[in-house]
Design a protein around this motif. Sequence first.
Motif, PDB file in Angstrom:
ATOM      1  N   UNK A 128       0.858  -1.212  -0.024  1.00 31.37           N
ATOM      2  CA  UNK A 128       0.135   0.058   0.076  1.00 31.37           C
ATOM      3  C   UNK A 128       0.769   1.169  -0.001  1.00 31.37           C
ATOM      4  N   UNK A 129       1.507   1.650  -1.193  1.00 31.23           N
ATOM      5  CA  UNK A 129       2.586   2.477  -1.375  1.00 31.23           C
ATOM      6  C   UNK A 129       2.111   3.491  -2.232  1.00 31.23           C
ATOM      7  N   UNK A 130       1.221   4.005  -2.359  1.00 32.33           N
ATOM      8  CA  UNK A 130       0.752   4.896  -3.414  1.00 32.33           C
ATOM      9  C   UNK A 130       0.683   6.565  -2.546  1.00 32.33           C
ATOM     10  N   UNK A 131       1.162   7.705  -3.337  1.00 28.36           N
ATOM     11  CA  UNK A 131       0.801   9.033  -2.794  1.00 28.36           C
ATOM     12  C   UNK A 131      -0.341   9.229  -3.688  1.00 28.36           C
ATOM     13  N   UNK A 132      -1.511   9.479  -2.910  1.00 31.56           N
ATOM     14  CA  UNK A 132      -2.637   9.647  -3.535  1.00 31.56           C
ATOM     15  C   UNK A 132      -2.895  11.041  -4.221  1.00 31.56           C
ATOM     16  N   UNK A 133      -2.481  12.197  -3.346  1.00 30.85           N
ATOM     17  CA  UNK A 133      -2.727  13.449  -3.862  1.00 30.85           C
ATOM     18  C   UNK A 133      -2.131  14.502  -3.073  1.00 30.85           C
ATOM     19  N   UNK A 150      11.353   8.375   2.297  1.00 32.45           N
ATOM     20  CA  UNK A 150      12.079   9.186   1.105  1.00 32.45           C
ATOM     21  C   UNK A 150      11.431   9.320  -0.206  1.00 32.45           C
ATOM     22  N   UNK A 151      10.585   8.317  -0.550  1.00 36.20           N
ATOM     23  CA  UNK A 151       9.742   8.582  -1.565  1.00 36.20           C
ATOM     24  C   UNK A 151       8.915   9.860  -1.538  1.00 36.20           C
ATOM     25  N   UNK A 152       8.384   9.976  -0.523  1.00 40.32           N
ATOM     26  CA  UNK A 152       7.570  11.227  -0.292  1.00 40.32           C
ATOM     27  C   UNK A 152       8.452  12.250  -0.343  1.00 40.32           C
ATOM     28  N   UNK A 153       9.428  12.304   0.464  1.00 33.39           N
ATOM     29  CA  UNK A 153      10.492  13.451   0.149  1.00 33.39           C
ATOM     30  C   UNK A 153      10.707  13.761  -1.428  1.00 33.39           C
ATOM     31  N   UNK A 154      11.235  12.694  -2.071  1.00 29.83           N
ATOM     32  CA  UNK A 154      11.571  12.823  -3.585  1.00 29.83           C
ATOM     33  C   UNK A 154      10.358  13.435  -4.430  1.00 29.83           C
ATOM     34  N   UNK A 155       9.191  12.971  -3.954  1.00 30.39           N
ATOM     35  CA  UNK A 155       8.042  13.598  -4.748  1.00 30.39           C
ATOM     36  C   UNK A 155       7.678  14.886  -4.642  1.00 30.39           C
ATOM     37  N   UNK A 156       7.892  15.345  -3.271  1.00 31.28           N
ATOM     38  CA  UNK A 156       7.719  16.873  -2.728  1.00 31.28           C
ATOM     39  C   UNK A 156       8.760  17.735  -3.552  1.00 31.28           C
ATOM     40  N   UNK A 157       9.997  17.182  -3.248  1.00 34.27           N
ATOM     41  CA  UNK A 157      11.061  17.989  -3.661  1.00 34.27           C
ATOM     42  C   UNK A 157      10.842  18.964  -5.066  1.00 34.27           C
ATOM     43  N   UNK A 158      10.560  18.637  -6.150  1.00 36.24           N
ATOM     44  CA  UNK A 158      10.570  19.224  -7.311  1.00 36.24           C
ATOM     45  C   UNK A 158       9.301  20.282  -7.059  1.00 36.24           C
ATOM     46  N   UNK A 159       8.339  20.185  -6.178  1.00 35.56           N
ATOM     47  CA  UNK A 159       7.268  21.143  -6.198  1.00 35.56           C
ATOM     48  C   UNK A 159       7.466  22.096  -5.212  1.00 35.56           C
ATOM     49  N   UNK A 160       8.886  22.242  -4.350  1.00 34.30           N
ATOM     50  CA  UNK A 160       9.315  23.021  -3.528  1.00 34.30           C
ATOM     51  C   UNK A 160       8.871  22.741  -2.172  1.00 34.30           C
ATOM     52  N   UNK A 161       8.458  21.523  -1.695  1.00 31.61           N
ATOM     53  CA  UNK A 161       8.016  21.225  -0.285  1.00 31.61           C
ATOM     54  C   UNK A 161       8.878  20.221   0.226  1.00 31.61           C
ATOM     55  N   UNK A 168      17.304   8.721   9.864  1.00 32.02           N
ATOM     56  CA  UNK A 168      18.271   8.023   9.376  1.00 32.02           C
ATOM     57  C   UNK A 168      17.940   6.982   8.609  1.00 32.02           C
ATOM     58  N   UNK A 169      16.597   6.262   8.985  1.00 31.47           N
ATOM     59  CA  UNK A 169      16.036   5.050   8.372  1.00 31.47           C
ATOM     60  C   UNK A 169      14.971   5.381   7.157  1.00 31.47           C
ATOM     61  N   UNK A 170      15.071   6.820   6.534  1.00 34.61           N
ATOM     62  CA  UNK A 170      14.190   7.265   5.535  1.00 34.61           C
ATOM     63  C   UNK A 170      14.130   6.568   4.374  1.00 34.61           C
ATOM     64  N   UNK A 171      15.243   5.730   4.138  1.00 38.91           N
ATOM     65  CA  UNK A 171      14.941   5.080   2.712  1.00 38.91           C
ATOM     66  C   UNK A 171      14.333   3.750   2.865  1.00 38.91           C
ATOM     67  N   UNK A 172      13.747   3.551   4.100  1.00 34.01           N
ATOM     68  CA  UNK A 172      13.146   2.080   4.084  1.00 34.01           C
ATOM     69  C   UNK A 172      11.880   2.007   5.244  1.00 34.01           C
ATOM     70  N   UNK A 173      11.898   3.080   5.941  1.00 32.66           N
ATOM     71  CA  UNK A 173      10.759   3.425   6.910  1.00 32.66           C
ATOM     72  C   UNK A 173       9.647   3.680   6.203  1.00 32.66           C
TER      73      UNK A 173
END
Length: 497
Positions: A128-133, A150-161, A168-173
């Motif tokens: 259950x790993x989707x960013x819905x909106x 980290x997926x959420x962070x990478x999604x937000x970065x191009x939009x300036x958020x 430290x565990x952001x790549x797997x938590x």
Amino acid sequence: MIRNGLNKCLQNKLFNNKLFYSSQAKPSRDSSYAIINNDDIEHFKTILDTHSILTDPSDIDGFNQDWMRKYKGNSNLVLKPKTTDQVSKILKYCNDKKIAVVPQGGNTGMVGGSVPVHDEIILSLSNMNKIEKFDPVTGVVVCQAGTVLETIENYLTPMGYTVPLDLGAKGSCQIGGNVSTNAGGIRLLRYGSLHGNVLGVEAVLADGTILDCLSTLRKDNTGYDLKQLFIGSEGTLGIVTKVSMITPPKPTSVNVGLFACQDFNQVKTVLSRAKSQLGDILSAFEFMDRPCIDLVLKHQQVQDPFQEKSPFYILLETSGFNETHDSEKLNNFLESIMAENLIIDGSLATDSKNISAFWKFRESITESLGKEGAVYKYDLSLPIEQFYSIVELMRAKFDDKANVVGFGHVGDGNLHLNISTPKKPYSKEIFDMIEPFVYEYTSEHRGSISAEHGVGLMKPDFLHYSKSNNSINLMKSIKNTMDPNNILNPYKVLPTK
């Protein structure tokens, strides 16, 4: 529950099987729980596809054990739902049959909260790993619980958020596990806890009821704030399936300083000055003692940041949106603390490469400790006056029997006390030297025995050191109301007596 009156034969048996989780023994299996059989598995096949049902021991092994190899269960079944409806159907069936369930996210916890104690079904949220909106005006993001941080962070970065949480565990938590444990992290000083940043959750109760509290509003003053029940409850009241969260604008001007101090009084004074002089741009204030630095130098490919060794190190981060303004404030701050000899050495990083190099010293401590042998981890909140004293007390207590280090988020009063020994498995002798002394010290100074890692399996019988009997009884009442069959993450968080 078997306690400290174990006879020697049983002690040796438990030690050899690596079943020590603290100075207390592993809780006995509750015989009222059903044992999984083929009929149960066939029923789950009507809910999930065959690829989402794991029964092969080789496939399940990684789910049964935490990343520190400290806690290990004996589950024979992992279920990986893809929808909230599937979670609901699984829990309804398990509740009717009284089958115990442990929800699992990225399995990066440190207190045994995300792995089975015995043969509970493992309910993994990783599919259950989707960013819905995402709303770029309000900065609110809605994610499924299994989305990696980290997926959420990478999604937000191009939009300036940015995500208001950095671990430290952001790549797997996963965000559902972060919310369920109320994870803190290195930038709580700037953005606050998840209790303030989470706007809503969708959760499934023990009987399969889907509770939709997935508000995206900043203000909603209608009745009880039910989402707060699930933030930090470690999957014992319901399974979080979706999260709505406020995300702040991503800073464009970031500076990181690494400073050396002669004593902890200097660390405290620098913290006070940073809060008053840097104010709105102060985003992190971390500290490490010299043994932490030595461990990182031993196990990582890094160079000593300074020519001379110092007892304490501060890692300070500022983040803002006006480089000129931020640099001026930071330079004024540095001039003032150097003029008063509050630091004995220091270095400032403004480019991403050097910033990452500085942060590696702080973020590699846990990994480096793991390479030393058995690590006994304690996550405490303490008043600043007693913050480092417990490290010194434990160091004197162990002498040369163990390596005692202290580090953590001194900016928000969170100490990570770690004690490592070269020998594995974990030793009851070492646990008995630590517990309950460390909890008694914390309680005496009105601290918390768990600042951000949760209670899990490690600390239920020590909960009374931080919570009153009336508080614990109210928690039990809430648990009994929401999960009367006690199928959700049993043996965790609340004491059994």
